[in-house]
Scaffold this motif. Structure first.
Motif, PDB file in Angstrom:
ATOM      1  N   ARG A   7       0.844  -1.190   0.000  1.00  0.00           N
ATOM      2  CA  ARG A   7       0.000   0.000   0.000  1.00  0.00           C
ATOM      3  C   ARG A   7       0.880   1.241   0.000  1.00  0.00           C
ATOM      4  N   THR A   9       0.645   5.406   0.312  1.00  0.00           N
ATOM      5  CA  THR A   9      -0.190   6.544   0.682  1.00  0.00           C
ATOM      6  C   THR A   9       0.524   7.828   0.308  1.00  0.00           C
ATOM      7  N   ARG A  16      -4.589   6.711  -1.596  1.00  0.00           N
ATOM      8  CA  ARG A  16      -3.916   5.426  -1.431  1.00  0.00           C
ATOM      9  C   ARG A  16      -4.048   4.590  -2.699  1.00  0.00           C
ATOM     10  N   TYR A  17      -3.039   3.787  -2.957  1.00  0.00           N
ATOM     11  CA  TYR A  17      -3.118   2.839  -4.060  1.00  0.00           C
ATOM     12  C   TYR A  17      -2.205   1.661  -3.762  1.00  0.00           C
ATOM     13  N   ALA A  32      -3.728   3.068 -11.203  1.00  0.00           N
ATOM     14  CA  ALA A  32      -4.820   3.376 -10.277  1.00  0.00           C
ATOM     15  C   ALA A  32      -5.533   4.677 -10.641  1.00  0.00           C
ATOM     16  N   CYS A 198      -8.811   8.716  -7.882  1.00  0.00           N
ATOM     17  CA  CYS A 198      -8.198   7.396  -8.066  1.00  0.00           C
ATOM     18  C   CYS A 198      -9.316   6.369  -8.118  1.00  0.00           C
ATOM     19  N   GLU A 201     -12.381   2.256  -3.781  1.00  0.00           N
ATOM     20  CA  GLU A 201     -12.103   1.074  -2.963  1.00  0.00           C
ATOM     21  C   GLU A 201     -13.368   0.301  -2.635  1.00  0.00           C
ATOM     22  N   LYS A 202     -14.545   0.841  -3.027  1.00  0.00           N
ATOM     23  CA  LYS A 202     -15.827   0.186  -2.773  1.00  0.00           C
ATOM     24  C   LYS A 202     -16.611   0.112  -4.080  1.00  0.00           C
ATOM     25  N   CYS A 228      -9.379  -0.408 -11.865  1.00  0.00           N
ATOM     26  CA  CYS A 228     -10.593  -0.517 -11.046  1.00  0.00           C
ATOM     27  C   CYS A 228     -11.095  -1.953 -11.014  1.00  0.00           C
ATOM     28  N   GLN A 230     -13.543  -2.830  -8.699  1.00  0.00           N
ATOM     29  CA  GLN A 230     -14.852  -2.805  -8.058  1.00  0.00           C
ATOM     30  C   GLN A 230     -15.968  -2.828  -9.098  1.00  0.00           C
ATOM     31  N   ASN A 294     -21.829  -0.634   1.985  1.00  0.00           N
ATOM     32  CA  ASN A 294     -20.545  -0.838   1.301  1.00  0.00           C
ATOM     33  C   ASN A 294     -20.667  -0.420  -0.153  1.00  0.00           C
TER      34      ASN A 294
END
Length: 334
Positions: A7, A9, A16-17, A32, A198, A201-202, A228, A230, A294
């Motif tokens: 990770r 940051t 974050r990526y 990302a 970016c 994350e969800k 991506c 997600q 979520n």
């Protein structure tokens, strides 16, 4: 690709990526969808310079470990551990400062009975940084600014707009007349905080009404060029079938992009004042069966639609901080 993933940051943006051990930090950031300034990609231009706050990193040019506190070039650095970097040139979502630009009109074409696709070229394009989902203003002489969502990705060279200009919408028609005159046009951009800096994350839920699809197109074009992972679900609501001016494009996304789902919602009513299509759109979204604890929601449309949707989703369990719309900024509730 090496199975070791770390990770990264970026401060102060707090973006974050994930970077693999066998790729440089700049390439991982680009994957990302993070806009890190760069030119040469070999450590000479020094545009991707950052400072190592914490973690362990390797200089891939001399194969030496970079000490904490030292400067590094992201294009010549690989992660050996989770990293925290300082790089002020990377802006958090919606933190870009608006600037004025002159643009050349490349094309103005009709794509349905009252929507025009506009393509603009900025001679100083490299000076412009914006995030997917932001909007701009067209500034005509002796007129109030007219605001339109940017329909293109930040990765594209030209700027695309979708402008609805019915005969009774005087300000929009003036913009179309100005754009077809052959003159340059003055813009101010970027604006808006309902955007992505970016890959999310969800899971992502996109809800658009009418030409709110322009913002969606910017987000989707951007996400398709990133890593991506997600699922992305789009609901597009219109009054009449002919108002869904790029339905074939949305269908093509669904065919080409695993994890993307398109849900058209048509009110099928001739009454332009009828607001029932908003309720119909909200009901369709609520029936999607998503886990509202979520998911990240981005909505684009009229204040009535956006607030109706937000209230319904928050009541269904969506955290209010997971709902994004420019309406919340330019038309706040009193």
């Amino acid at each position: 690709m090496n199975s070791r993933l770390f990770r990264v940051t970026l401060e102060p943006s707090a973006i974050r990526y994930i970077a693999a051990a066998d790729e440089d930090l700049l390439s991982a950031a680009a994957r990302a969808g993070i806009a890190v300034p760069h030119a040469c990609k070999n450590g000479v231009c020094e545009l991707c310079e950052a400072r190592l706050f914490s973690g362990s990193a390797l200089n891939t040019r001399n194969q030496q470990t970079i000490p904490v506190g030292a400067r590094l070039m992201m294009c010549r650095t690989a992660a050996l551990d989770h990293l925290e970097l300082e790089i002020s040139a990377v802006m958090a979502a919606g933190k870009n400062q608006p600037r004025k630009f002159q643009a050349n009109v490349v094309d103005v074409s009709s794509i349905n009975h009252d929507v025009y696709r506009v393509e603009l070229q900025l001679p100083r394009r490299r000076e412009l940084s914006f995030h997917a989902g932001q909007y701009l203003s067209v500034n005509l002489p002796d007129a109030e600014p007219c605001y339109f969502s940017i329909a293109s990705s930040p990765l594209d060279q030209n700027i695309e707009l979708h402008i609805q200009a019915s005969p009774d919408w005087v300000s929009a028609q003036k913009v179309i007349d100005a754009l077809t005159s052959g003159e340059t046009v003055n813009l101010e951009l970027p604006h808006g905080k309902s955007c992505l800096a970016c890959a999310p994350e969800k899971p992502l839920l996109l809800v658009a009404a009418g030409t709110g699809f322009a913002q969606v197109k910017s987000l989707v074009d951007y996400l398709r060029a990133t890593s991506c992972a997600q699922p992305v679900k789009l609901f597009w609501g219109v009054r009449r079938h002919e108002d869904m001016y790029l339905r074939s494009m949305a269908r093509q996304w669904e065919q080409d992009w695993p994890g993307f789902t398109f849900n058209p919602v048509v009110g099928d009513d001739e009454d332009s004042e009828w607001s029932g299509h908003h309720d119909q759109l909200v009901r369709a979204v609520l029936a999607s069966g998503m886990d509202w604890n979520n998911v990240e929601v981005h909505a684009s449309g009229s204040p009535t639609m956006v607030y109706t949707l937000m209230d319904a989703l928050v009541e269904a369990g969506l955290p209010s901080e997971a709902f994004f719309s420019d309406v919340l900024e330019y038309a706040p509730r009193s």
